[in-house]
Scaffold this motif. Structure first.
Motif, short mmCIF file in Angstrom:
data_model
loop_
_atom_site.label_atom_id
_atom_site.label_comp_id
_atom_site.label_asym_id
_atom_site.label_seq_id
_atom_site.Cartn_x
_atom_site.Cartn_y
_atom_site.Cartn_z
N PRO A 158 -21.90 65.60 -14.33
CA PRO A 158 -20.52 65.24 -14.78
C PRO A 158 -20.37 64.37 -15.95
O PRO A 158 -19.41 64.49 -16.76
CB PRO A 158 -20.09 64.51 -13.34
N GLY A 159 -21.27 63.41 -16.06
CA GLY A 159 -20.97 62.62 -17.27
C GLY A 159 -21.15 63.27 -18.54
O GLY A 159 -20.50 63.06 -19.41
N ILE A 177 -15.28 76.60 -21.98
CA ILE A 177 -15.50 77.30 -20.87
C ILE A 177 -16.97 76.82 -20.31
O ILE A 177 -18.03 76.71 -20.97
CB ILE A 177 -15.83 78.63 -21.44
N PHE A 178 -16.88 76.45 -18.92
CA PHE A 178 -18.10 76.05 -18.27
C PHE A 178 -18.54 77.46 -17.48
O PHE A 178 -17.76 77.82 -16.62
CB PHE A 178 -17.97 75.22 -17.26
N CYS A 179 -19.63 77.87 -17.80
CA CYS A 179 -20.30 79.12 -17.29
C CYS A 179 -21.35 78.76 -16.09
O CYS A 179 -22.19 77.86 -16.37
CB CYS A 179 -21.07 80.18 -18.27
N ASP A 180 -20.89 79.50 -15.19
CA ASP A 180 -21.94 79.15 -14.15
C ASP A 180 -22.25 77.73 -13.62
O ASP A 180 -23.35 77.45 -13.69
CB ASP A 180 -23.52 79.92 -14.48
N PRO A 181 -20.98 77.05 -13.49
CA PRO A 181 -21.23 75.60 -13.25
C PRO A 181 -21.71 75.22 -12.11
O PRO A 181 -21.72 75.83 -11.22
CB PRO A 181 -19.68 75.15 -13.52
N LEU A 182 -22.40 73.96 -12.20
CA LEU A 182 -23.28 73.28 -11.17
C LEU A 182 -22.32 72.24 -10.61
O LEU A 182 -22.82 71.73 -9.68
CB LEU A 182 -24.43 73.14 -11.39
N THR A 183 -21.52 72.01 -11.23
CA THR A 183 -20.34 70.67 -10.87
C THR A 183 -18.83 71.35 -11.03
O THR A 183 -18.60 71.80 -11.94
CB THR A 183 -20.71 69.59 -11.83
N ASP A 184 -18.18 70.84 -9.99
CA ASP A 184 -16.47 71.50 -10.08
C ASP A 184 -16.01 70.50 -11.33
O ASP A 184 -16.13 69.58 -11.32
CB ASP A 184 -16.22 71.50 -8.55
N LEU A 190 -16.67 63.54 -13.33
CA LEU A 190 -16.26 64.44 -14.52
C LEU A 190 -15.10 63.94 -15.12
O LEU A 190 -14.69 63.60 -16.38
CB LEU A 190 -16.15 65.62 -14.41
N ILE A 191 -13.93 63.60 -14.29
CA ILE A 191 -12.62 63.12 -14.79
C ILE A 191 -12.69 61.90 -15.34
O ILE A 191 -11.86 61.63 -16.75
CB ILE A 191 -11.62 63.28 -13.71
N ARG A 192 -13.64 60.68 -14.89
CA ARG A 192 -13.68 59.66 -15.29
C ARG A 192 -14.27 59.72 -17.00
O ARG A 192 -13.90 59.05 -17.56
CB ARG A 192 -14.45 58.63 -14.30
N ALA A 193 -15.27 60.42 -16.91
CA ALA A 193 -15.95 60.31 -17.98
C ALA A 193 -15.32 60.90 -19.27
O ALA A 193 -15.42 60.68 -20.28
CB ALA A 193 -17.34 61.18 -17.79
N SER A 194 -14.49 61.94 -18.95
CA SER A 194 -13.45 62.76 -19.83
C SER A 194 -12.43 61.70 -20.08
O SER A 194 -11.51 62.15 -21.19
CB SER A 194 -13.14 64.07 -19.13
N ILE A 195 -12.23 60.80 -19.57
CA ILE A 195 -10.98 60.00 -19.89
C ILE A 195 -9.72 60.72 -19.75
O ILE A 195 -8.59 60.47 -20.40
CB ILE A 195 -11.08 58.73 -21.03
N GLY A 196 -9.74 61.83 -19.18
CA GLY A 196 -8.53 62.63 -18.83
C GLY A 196 -8.51 63.82 -19.73
O GLY A 196 -7.40 64.72 -20.07
N ALA A 197 -9.64 64.15 -20.74
CA ALA A 197 -9.68 65.16 -21.61
C ALA A 197 -9.78 66.60 -20.78
O ALA A 197 -9.36 67.66 -21.17
CB ALA A 197 -10.97 65.25 -22.47
N ILE A 198 -10.07 66.32 -19.62
CA ILE A 198 -10.09 67.58 -18.64
C ILE A 198 -8.60 68.13 -18.59
O ILE A 198 -8.56 69.33 -18.47
CB ILE A 198 -10.78 67.20 -17.29
N PHE A 199 -7.61 67.41 -18.78
CA PHE A 199 -6.18 67.89 -18.63
C PHE A 199 -5.84 68.22 -20.34
O PHE A 199 -4.78 68.87 -20.18
CB PHE A 199 -5.44 66.88 -18.06
N THR A 200 -6.30 67.82 -21.33
CA THR A 200 -5.64 68.00 -22.51
C THR A 200 -6.41 69.09 -23.33
O THR A 200 -5.67 69.68 -24.30
CB THR A 200 -6.09 66.57 -23.41
N VAL A 201 -7.60 69.78 -22.76
CA VAL A 201 -7.99 70.73 -23.35
C VAL A 201 -8.06 72.00 -22.37
O VAL A 201 -8.57 71.59 -21.42
CB VAL A 201 -9.55 70.35 -23.74
#
Length: 296
Positions: A158-159, A177-184, A190-201
Motif C-alpha cells: 500500500p505504501g 490503473i491498478f491491474c490485477d491488484p493485490l491490495t484494495d 494506501l489512503i494515508r500514503a497517498s495523502i488523499g491523492a487516491i481522491f484527486t487522480v
C-alpha cells in the motif's frame, strides 16, 4: 449527534473492523478516511460521508461545528472554496450543503482517550470518517488529447501504491490503473500514503487484458518498464497519448504486457543494485513525460 465513550461499543468495533479487514470494507461498501487533508479531498471528489467520528478535545471545536462543513459532494468543485475545518460554512458552502443527500451523516463525539485507540496515525487531527465506496471503471475514464496514464500490475504494498498516486497527482496524470491488484484501493495505509491523492487522480482497477484492450482502443501507446530488450526512457517520445506500465520490484511485468507493449523502456542503473523502488521509478518516468510535454 451521538456520543460514545467505550471501546466496546459496536460502532467503534465496526470502525476498527473496516480499518483492518478488506472483506468487511467490500461487504459493507464502506472504508475509513482519517485526517483533515484526506477528508477534504474525499469530499471534493464527491464521496458520501456515512459516519463522522469527532474528538472535540483535539479539534478544538464541538462535533456539531466540525460536522457543519460536511456535505454529500454533489456540488461542483468550483463551488467548494477550500473548505476549512472547524468553522461554520460560508454562503457558497451552505448552498452546497442544502443539496446534500437526504440522509445526513451520523456524527459521533468521542473522547481523546478513545480516539487515540481507534486513530490509525500518531499525528492526527481528531477527525475520522466512514465513507461510502464509489468505484470507477475503465468506461468512466474521460481523456483529453494525448493523455498520460500510469499503470501498475500486481503491485502489493500500500505504501508504494500511495506514493505512486502522489507522484501521479503532481505530474497531472489523467488516470492511474491498478491491474490485477493485490491490495484494495481503500486500504487505510494506501489512503494515508497517498495523502488523499487516491481522491484527486481518477483511479480504477481492472485486469491486464481489459486494460490493454482499453488502451489500444483509445490509441494510447504502451511503454513497459523492463530491463530486457529496452531503450533508455528519455530516448522514447512520450508526447503522444502514453501509458507507462510497471510491475512488481521482485518479478517485474508479466508476459502479456511485454507482448502488448509499443516499446520497452528502462532507467539506467549505474550502481551495483539492479532495481529502484517502484514508486521512485514511477516518479522518474512520469516527470520525463512532463518534461517532454512542457519542453518539446
Amino acid at each position: 449527534m451521538d456520543s460514545i465513550t467505550s471501546a466496546r461499543n459496536p460502532k467503534i468495533k465496526n470502525l476498527l473492523l473496516l480499518q483492518e479487514k478488506s472483506k468487511a470494507r467490500r461487504e459493507q461498501g464502506l472504508f475509513v478516511v482519517e485526517g483533515r487533508r484526506e477528508l477534504e479531498h474525499c469530499i471534493a471528489a464527491g464521496f458520501i460521508i456515512r459516519t463522522l467520528f469527532v474528538c472535540p478535545e483535539i479539534t478544538g471545536a464541538s462535533a456539531h461545528d466540525s460536522a457543519d462543513i460536511y456535505f454529500s459532494g454533489r456540488c461542483p468543485k468550483n463551488q467548494i472554496s477550500a473548505p476549512s475545518f472547524l468553522r461554520h460554512p460560508t454562503h457558497a458552502e451552505a448552498s452546497c450543503h442544502s443539496e446534500r443527500s437526504e440522509e445526513s451523516p451520523l456524527v459521533i463525539e468521542i473522547p481523546e482517550q478513545l480516539y487515540r485507540k481507534v486513530a490509525y496515525r500518531e499525528s492526527t487531527e481528531g477527525i475520522i470518517a466512514e465513507v461510502e465506496y464509489k468505484s470507477l471503471t475503465l468506461k468512466d475514464l474521460k481523456f483529453p488529447e494525448n493523455p498520460l496514464v500510469m499503470v501498475l500490475e500486481s503491485v502489493e504494498k500500500p505504501g508504494n501504491l500511495g506514493a505512486v498516486l502522489r507522484s501521479a497527482d503532481a505530474a497531472g496524470v489523467d488516470a492511474v490503473i491498478f491491474c490485477d491488484p493485490l491490495t484494495d484501493l481503500y486500504n487505510p495505509n494506501l489512503i494515508r500514503a497517498s495523502i488523499g491523492a487516491i481522491f484527486t487522480v481518477p483511479t480504477v482497477t481492472a485486469s491486464s487484458e481489459e486494460t490493454i484492450a482499453f488502451l489500444k482502443e483509445k490509441g494510447i501507446q504502451i511503454l513497459t518498464a523492463q530491463l530486457q530488450d529496452s531503450s533508455l526512457y528519455y530516448d522514447v517520445d512520450m508526447r503522444r497519448g502514453t501509458a507507462l506500465v510497471m510491475g512488481t520490484e521482485s518479478t517485474g511485468l508479466t508476459g502479456v504486457w511485454r507482448q502488448a507493449a509499443s516499446a520497452h523502456i528502462r532507467i539506467p542503473m549505474l550502481g551495483r543494485l539492479d532495481s529502484l523502488n517502484v514508486s521512485v521509478s514511477a516518479a522518474i518516468l512520469l516527470f520525463e513525460a512532463v518534461r517532454q510535454r512542457q519542453c518539446p
